[in-house]
Design an enzyme around this catalytic site. Structure first.
Site, PDB file in Angstrom:
ATOM      1  N   GLN A 139     -17.137  22.010  10.405  1.00  0.00           N
ATOM      2  CA  GLN A 139     -15.907  21.723  11.131  1.00  0.00           C
ATOM      3  C   GLN A 139     -14.678  22.011  10.266  1.00  0.00           C
ATOM      4  OE1 GLN A 139     -15.088  17.561  11.752  1.00  0.00           O
ATOM      5  NE2 GLN A 139     -13.978  17.939  13.647  1.00  0.00           N
ATOM      6  N   GLY A 140     -13.872  22.945  10.686  1.00  0.00           N
ATOM      7  CA  GLY A 140     -12.667  23.275   9.922  1.00  0.00           C
ATOM      8  C   GLY A 140     -11.411  22.748  10.597  1.00  0.00           C
ATOM      9  N   SER A 142      -9.550  19.493   9.170  1.00  0.00           N
ATOM     10  CA  SER A 142      -8.640  18.900   8.183  1.00  0.00           C
ATOM     11  C   SER A 142      -8.130  19.915   7.174  1.00  0.00           C
ATOM     12  CB  SER A 142      -9.358  17.778   7.423  1.00  0.00           C
ATOM     13  OG  SER A 142      -9.865  16.831   8.325  1.00  0.00           O
ATOM     14  N   SER A 174     -17.690  18.767   5.747  1.00  0.00           N
ATOM     15  CA  SER A 174     -19.053  18.255   5.585  1.00  0.00           C
ATOM     16  C   SER A 174     -20.058  19.365   5.808  1.00  0.00           C
ATOM     17  CB  SER A 174     -19.340  17.153   6.607  1.00  0.00           C
ATOM     18  OG  SER A 174     -18.446  16.103   6.453  1.00  0.00           O
ATOM     19  N   GLU A 257     -21.428  12.635  23.421  1.00  0.00           N
ATOM     20  CA  GLU A 257     -22.807  12.181  23.539  1.00  0.00           C
ATOM     21  C   GLU A 257     -22.876  10.662  23.672  1.00  0.00           C
ATOM     22  OE1 GLU A 257     -27.114  13.289  21.661  1.00  0.00           O
ATOM     23  OE2 GLU A 257     -25.616  12.270  20.488  1.00  0.00           O
ATOM     24  N   GLU A 384      -7.600   3.048  11.007  1.00  0.00           N
ATOM     25  CA  GLU A 384      -6.243   2.805  11.516  1.00  0.00           C
ATOM     26  C   GLU A 384      -6.018   3.629  12.796  1.00  0.00           C
ATOM     27  OE1 GLU A 384      -6.944   3.459   8.237  1.00  0.00           O
ATOM     28  OE2 GLU A 384      -6.736   1.351   7.710  1.00  0.00           O
TER      29      GLU A 384
HETATM   30  C1  LIG Z   1     -17.070  12.035   4.037  1.00  0.00           C
HETATM   31  C2  LIG Z   1     -16.031  12.792   4.787  1.00  0.00           C
HETATM   32  C3  LIG Z   1     -16.401  13.871   5.542  1.00  0.00           C
HETATM   33  C4  LIG Z   1     -15.450  14.608   6.251  1.00  0.00           C
HETATM   34  N1  LIG Z   1     -15.851  15.712   6.936  1.00  0.00           N
HETATM   35  C5  LIG Z   1     -14.913  16.492   7.558  1.00  0.00           C
HETATM   36  C6  LIG Z   1     -15.285  17.716   8.201  1.00  0.00           C
HETATM   37  O1  LIG Z   1     -16.463  18.065   8.246  1.00  0.00           O
HETATM   38  N2  LIG Z   1     -14.337  18.467   8.765  1.00  0.00           N
HETATM   39  C7  LIG Z   1     -13.021  18.096   8.765  1.00  0.00           C
HETATM   40  O2  LIG Z   1     -12.212  18.799   9.328  1.00  0.00           O
HETATM   41  N3  LIG Z   1     -12.621  16.946   8.147  1.00  0.00           N
HETATM   42  C8  LIG Z   1     -13.549  16.151   7.544  1.00  0.00           C
HETATM   43  N4  LIG Z   1     -13.162  15.009   6.881  1.00  0.00           N
HETATM   44  C9  LIG Z   1     -11.730  14.694   6.822  1.00  0.00           C
HETATM   45  C10 LIG Z   1     -11.318  13.523   7.641  1.00  0.00           C
HETATM   46  O3  LIG Z   1     -11.396  13.821   9.002  1.00  0.00           O
HETATM   47  C11 LIG Z   1      -9.918  13.111   7.206  1.00  0.00           C
HETATM   48  O4  LIG Z   1      -9.993  12.690   5.873  1.00  0.00           O
HETATM   49  C12 LIG Z   1      -9.340  12.038   8.054  1.00  0.00           C
HETATM   50  O5  LIG Z   1      -9.063  12.504   9.335  1.00  0.00           O
HETATM   51  C13 LIG Z   1      -8.059  11.443   7.456  1.00  0.00           C
HETATM   52  O6  LIG Z   1      -7.156  12.439   7.121  1.00  0.00           O
HETATM   53  P1  LIG Z   1      -6.493  12.491   5.662  1.00  0.00           P
HETATM   54  O7  LIG Z   1      -7.588  12.478   4.684  1.00  0.00           O
HETATM   55  O8  LIG Z   1      -5.547  13.595   5.637  1.00  0.00           O
HETATM   56  O9  LIG Z   1      -5.715  11.129   5.535  1.00  0.00           O
HETATM   57  P2  LIG Z   1      -4.272  10.818   6.130  1.00  0.00           P
HETATM   58  O10 LIG Z   1      -4.222  11.252   7.535  1.00  0.00           O
HETATM   59  O11 LIG Z   1      -3.234  11.301   5.196  1.00  0.00           O
HETATM   60  O12 LIG Z   1      -4.329   9.243   6.094  1.00  0.00           O
HETATM   61  C14 LIG Z   1      -4.031   8.472   4.918  1.00  0.00           C
HETATM   62  C15 LIG Z   1      -3.914   7.025   5.326  1.00  0.00           C
HETATM   63  O13 LIG Z   1      -2.848   6.889   6.268  1.00  0.00           O
HETATM   64  C16 LIG Z   1      -3.311   6.286   7.451  1.00  0.00           C
HETATM   65  N5  LIG Z   1      -2.639   6.842   8.610  1.00  0.00           N
HETATM   66  C17 LIG Z   1      -2.427   8.132   8.917  1.00  0.00           C
HETATM   67  N6  LIG Z   1      -1.822   8.257  10.083  1.00  0.00           N
HETATM   68  C18 LIG Z   1      -1.661   7.014  10.562  1.00  0.00           C
HETATM   69  C19 LIG Z   1      -1.114   6.464  11.750  1.00  0.00           C
HETATM   70  N7  LIG Z   1      -0.629   7.221  12.744  1.00  0.00           N
HETATM   71  N8  LIG Z   1      -1.135   5.120  11.891  1.00  0.00           N
HETATM   72  C20 LIG Z   1      -1.634   4.331  10.921  1.00  0.00           C
HETATM   73  N9  LIG Z   1      -2.142   4.784   9.788  1.00  0.00           N
HETATM   74  C21 LIG Z   1      -2.171   6.115   9.609  1.00  0.00           C
HETATM   75  C22 LIG Z   1      -4.793   6.617   7.476  1.00  0.00           C
HETATM   76  O14 LIG Z   1      -5.510   5.688   8.281  1.00  0.00           O
HETATM   77  C23 LIG Z   1      -5.160   6.519   6.028  1.00  0.00           C
HETATM   78  O15 LIG Z   1      -5.368   5.161   5.689  1.00  0.00           O
HETATM   79  C24 LIG Z   1     -14.089  14.237   6.196  1.00  0.00           C
HETATM   80  C25 LIG Z   1     -13.728  13.131   5.436  1.00  0.00           C
HETATM   81  C26 LIG Z   1     -14.675  12.398   4.738  1.00  0.00           C
HETATM   82  C27 LIG Z   1     -14.243  11.215   3.933  1.00  0.00           C
END
Ligand SMILES: Cc1cc2nc3c(=O)[nH]c(=O)nc-3n(C[C@H](O)[C@H](O)[C@H](O)COP(=O)(O)OP(=O)(O)OC[C@H]3O[C@@H](n4cnc5c(N)ncnc54)[C@H](O)[C@@H]3O)c2cc1C
Lengths: 412, 371
Positions: A139-140, A142, A174, A257, A384
């Site tokens: 999945q691309g 993030s 992932s 699902e 969140e």
């Molecule tokens: C083990 C693992 C596997 C993953 N696999 C994939 C994958 O296969 N493909 C992919 O695309 N991504 C993947 N991800 C990425 C994941 O989807 C993102 O890390 C996640 O969506 C959060 O984005 P971020 O890391 O940019 O954090 P941010 O969005 O920057 O968030 C940082 C903090 O701010 C809070 N925050 C952000 N916006 C809000 C809001 N509107 N209200 C309240 N709080 C907020 C968040 O809850 C968090 O606590 C994976 C992540 C992990 C840890």
């Protein structure tokens, strides 16, 4: 206590049970504990048995019986199982100790997106390849600067004749090391409002100007990666749902699902719970009233996962719309898992301070549980974000900064 | 087991809810809080005569309607939602099941019909001044007399003990824990109503001094039979807690949609949203657990003892959490006597402590699952 899901469900259960008995290779169940799902971000304990001839034979049996992607409609190569049947399938495989082979992101996200938004030609071409695992997707979505706010992704997609050319960076991917395809959310119109300029593209992942590097996780393992796109190409045929319509396509797959593992997802937590009780006994702490409180707390939460699953399934079996409990399940188990990891490491006490000998950053089982459990509340929508969604969709609270009260939800 | 409500059960819920909204709104609840008996006798009569709710789960041979425990729990959920001050829990849950679980056919024939038609109020007195919910801690003693038994000692925290016509008393004989029936006008019985934190549920202290009593069931058999009763009561109370928790959540969400600060509804602030989502998460979890529990009782499932403690521990805390957060979301108005938030807050605490709190039931649970 068994839940009565009606005669059709019972008949299906009998059928599946008989089918497994007739078709599962004799040695398969005894090979390994197929039910021992790896912890989030943890190590895949069954990587080796998955290479065995028995596994290959089983996979072929499943393919022949359309039991891979079984919940997909028959016209797309699935078996058209409803949520109740799908849950029964999982239960029966679990009971028999044989693996329910799944196709990851392809099965849960790409397939449903194609079914909802793809052309007949796209469906013809891509769906079959997901079922057979010719195509394995990662999945691309993030990017380094855009995670929760996916609508802002910056990776560019530029149309060049009958191809789309992609430049930018994706991260936290992932299972990238298993994939030969990636579904990418990229920006194809920089002038449009942010959600309107995105496209959903199925991009060949290998030998395509994509540099993928493993990223080491806090557990010490490297199961996700980051990718640098420098002019990766995909045919326009691979754009799903039309150019600049990618946001809608990406959103359809949420909760596809439903019900599939409603009555089985607690099982790995239950198993882990009893392992923790064994640990408490080994450490001679099982009579400690504070430890007992924590263990009983954990047991309560695992059982509530089961009860909620049964409740959800019973509703679905009656053809009723599930209530708000469906939207709270991810928040519930991921927050539980974190707390369980803390209980486990605290129980170890000083022993928790020291890692096993070995190369790199080796960790013990409970150290891994403790560390890996921090992932669940981050991926697929952080806790969140989940709470925002629950507040707005299940409770009808107004959007942030919005002045209009949300429409009143159906009251129970 | 099915785990979905039948159309008849849905209709039962709707009609109980309608009745409560019409006859026992929170304004009426407040009047009863100040009244002498603590409940509205005319509402009680209507519950019995018009709706037959007291009889709902009592077997037909004892004057009841013979419906399942699930139906009873639906009624309790609605009573809890409306905070209806009523001797229902003491009479229809605690006393009726104490009689049924004791397996004394003659006593059931004599005593249950009055409970079923609402003409007599009954309750169960098992806790004592120690405040322990553990049956093992009961000390009140019973000695055989020429024609019956005589009880001496004190009971406390007896729900609706001040108004009950019939009191089932747990006491110790030389054979062990036993159950006795004591009439309200029996000699040597002194009843004192206790001023309660939660004014919608009254408690009394009873002193028995050579009070005549009738043995119910087998001498020495109440350790097991009362344990079964208390398991059902825990799940029944959880159903009440669930109803109350949902009411507190609804109240908070409704308010968050209309109360404006900084030119927007407070419900658009994330701090409020996240509180509300957490409330929903716990209320829905409580619902899954309680519904499972009530079907388990109806099915006579062997996991009832485990589920009872699990459900009571979880729902107690879920309700208190919802009631407490409801006050916080209301701000200043939530702290006033006029606002109804404190009624739920107090009931949540009283229901949490009554029959044993989360810690007590988690310890039970650990024991019962074999840790
Ligand atoms: C083990 C693992 C596997 C993953 N696999 C994939 C994958 O296969 N493909 C992919 O695309 N991504 C993947 N991800 C990425 C994941 O989807 C993102 O890390 C996640 O969506 C959060 O984005 P971020 O890391 O940019 O954090 P941010 O969005 O920057 O968030 C940082 C903090 O701010 C809070 N925050 C952000 N916006 C809000 C809001 N509107 N209200 C309240 N709080 C907020 C968040 O809850 C968090 O606590 C994976 C992540 C992990 C840890």
């Amino acid at each position: 206590m068994e839940i009565d899901l009606g005669p059709e469900a019972a008949a299906f259960r009998t059928e599946i049970r008989g089918w497994i008995a007739a078709h599962a290779p004799a040695e398969l169940a005894a090979m390994t504990d197929w039910n021992a799902a790896a912890m989030t971000g943890g190590h895949s304990v069954n990587a080796e048995p998955e290479q065995s001839p028995e596994y290959a034979a089983w996979e072929q049996e499943l393919l022949d019986a359309r039991l891979i992607c079984a919940s997909w409609p028959e016209q797309y190569g699935g078996r058209g199982l409803g949520p109740v049947e799908n849950a029964i399938l999982t239960e029966e495989f679990h009971r028999a100790g044989v693996p329910r082979i799944r196709r990851g992101f392809g099965e849960g996200m790409v397939g449903p997106s194609l079914m909802a938004h793809g052309t007949a030609e796209q469906q013809e071409h891509f769906l079959r390849r997901i079922i057979t695992a010719e195509d394995v997707y990662c999945q691309g979505f993030s990017e380094p600067d855009h995670g929760s706010d996916l609508g802002s992704v910056e990776t560019r997609g530029v149309v060049d004749g009958d191809e789309i050319v992609i430049t930018g960076q994706k991260v936290w991917t992932s299972g990238f090391y298993r994939a030969n395809m990636m579904f990418v959310l990229c920006r194809t119109d920089t002038a449009a409002p942010k959600h309107r300029g995105l496209s959903y593209v199925l991009v060949p992942f290998l030998d395509n100007n994509i540099e993928a590097r493993p990223l080491k996780q806090m557990t010490g393992a490297a199961q996700f990666g980051q990718e640098f796109f420098d002019g990766a190409r995909a045919p326009m045929f691979n754009v799903v749902g039309g150019l600049n319509n990618g946001w809608k396509v990406a959103m359809t797959t949420l909760g596809f699902e439903r019900g599939g593992s409603a009555t089985t997802q607690h099982l790995r937590f239950e198993r882990e719970f009893w392992d923790l009780v064994d640990l408490a006994r080994k450490l001679g702490r099982e009579r400690d009233p504070l430890i007992r409180q924590q263990l009983a707390w954990a047991y309560t939460h695992v059982q509530i996962m089961r009860f909620s699953g049964l409740r959800l399934l019973s509703q679905l079996a009656e053809g009723r719309d599930p209530g708000p409990e469906a939207s709270t399940s991810k928040l519930f188990w991921s927050e539980y898992e974190k707390r369980l990891g803390e209980i486990a490491i605290d129980l170890l006490g000083a022993e928790g301070l020291v890692r096993p000998e070995g190369e790199g950053y080796q960790v013990s089982h409970w150290q891994d549980v403790f560390l890996a459990s921090r992932a669940g509340t981050i991926y697929s929508g952080t806790s969140e974000i989940q709470r925002n969604i629950i507040a707005e969709r299940a409770l009808g609270l107004p959007r942030e900064g919005g002045h209009k009260p949300a429409p009143k939800p159906a009251t129970r | 087991m099915e785990l979905v409500f039948s159309p008849e059960q849905e209709e039962l819920r709707r009609s109980v809810r309608r009745f409560i909204e019409a006859r026992s709104p929170l304004s009426a609840v407040r009047e009863q809080m100040e009244s002498e008996t603590g409940y509205d006798a005319s509402v009680w009569r209507q519950l019995a005569d018009q709706m037959g709710l007291q009889s709902i789960a009592i077997p037909e041979e004892y004057g009841g309607a013979g419906s399942s425990f699930v139906d009873l729990a639906i009624v309790l959920e609605e009573l809890g939602r409306g905070l209806v001050p009523s001797p229902f829990f003491g009479s229809v849950v605690l006393a009726a099941y104490a009689l049924l679980d004791a397996g004394d056919d003659a006593a059931c024939r004599d005593l249950l019909p009055g409970i079923a038609d609402g003409s007599r109020l009954a309750t169960l007195a098992f806790t004592e001044d120690s405040g322990s919910w553990d049956l093992g801690d009961i000390t009140l003693s019973a000695v055989p007399e020429r024609d019956g038994w005589s009880l001496t000692g004190a009971k406390s925290y007896v729900v609706d003990g001040h108004v009950a016509d019939l009191i089932l008393v747990a006491a110790r004989t030389s054979a062990g824990l036993s159950l006795f029936a004591v009439e309200a006008d029996a000699s040597g019985l002194t009843r004192t109503e206790l001023p309660t934190l939660d004014q919608t549920r009254r408690l009394a202290r009873l002193v028995l001094d050579g009070t005549p009593a009738r043995l119910i069931g087998t001498d020495g058999a109440a350790e097991t039979s009362l344990a079964r009763t208390l398991d059902k009561a825990a799940i029944a109370l959880a159903a009440e807690q669930l109803g109350g928790a949902q009411a507190a959540l609804d109240m908070a969400v409704d308010y968050a949609k209309v109360r404006q600060q900084f030119d927007q509804p407070i419900g658009s602030f994330q701090a409020i949203k996240h509180k509300a989502s957490e409330m929903l998460l716990r209320v829905e979890s409580a619902r899954s657990a309680t519904y499972y529990g009530m079907w388990a009782v109806a099915d006579d499932g062997e996991d009832v003892p485990i589920v009872a403690s699990l459900v009571k521990a979880y729902c107690s805390e879920a309700y208190f959490h919802a009631a407490a957060e409801n006050i916080q979301i209301h701000g200043g108005i939530g702290f006033t006597w006029e606002h109804d938030a404190h009624l739920y807050f107090k009931r949540a605490k009283s229901a949490q402590l009554f029959l044993g709190d989360g810690d007590f039931h988690r310890e039970n649970l650990a024991e019962r699952v074999g840790i």
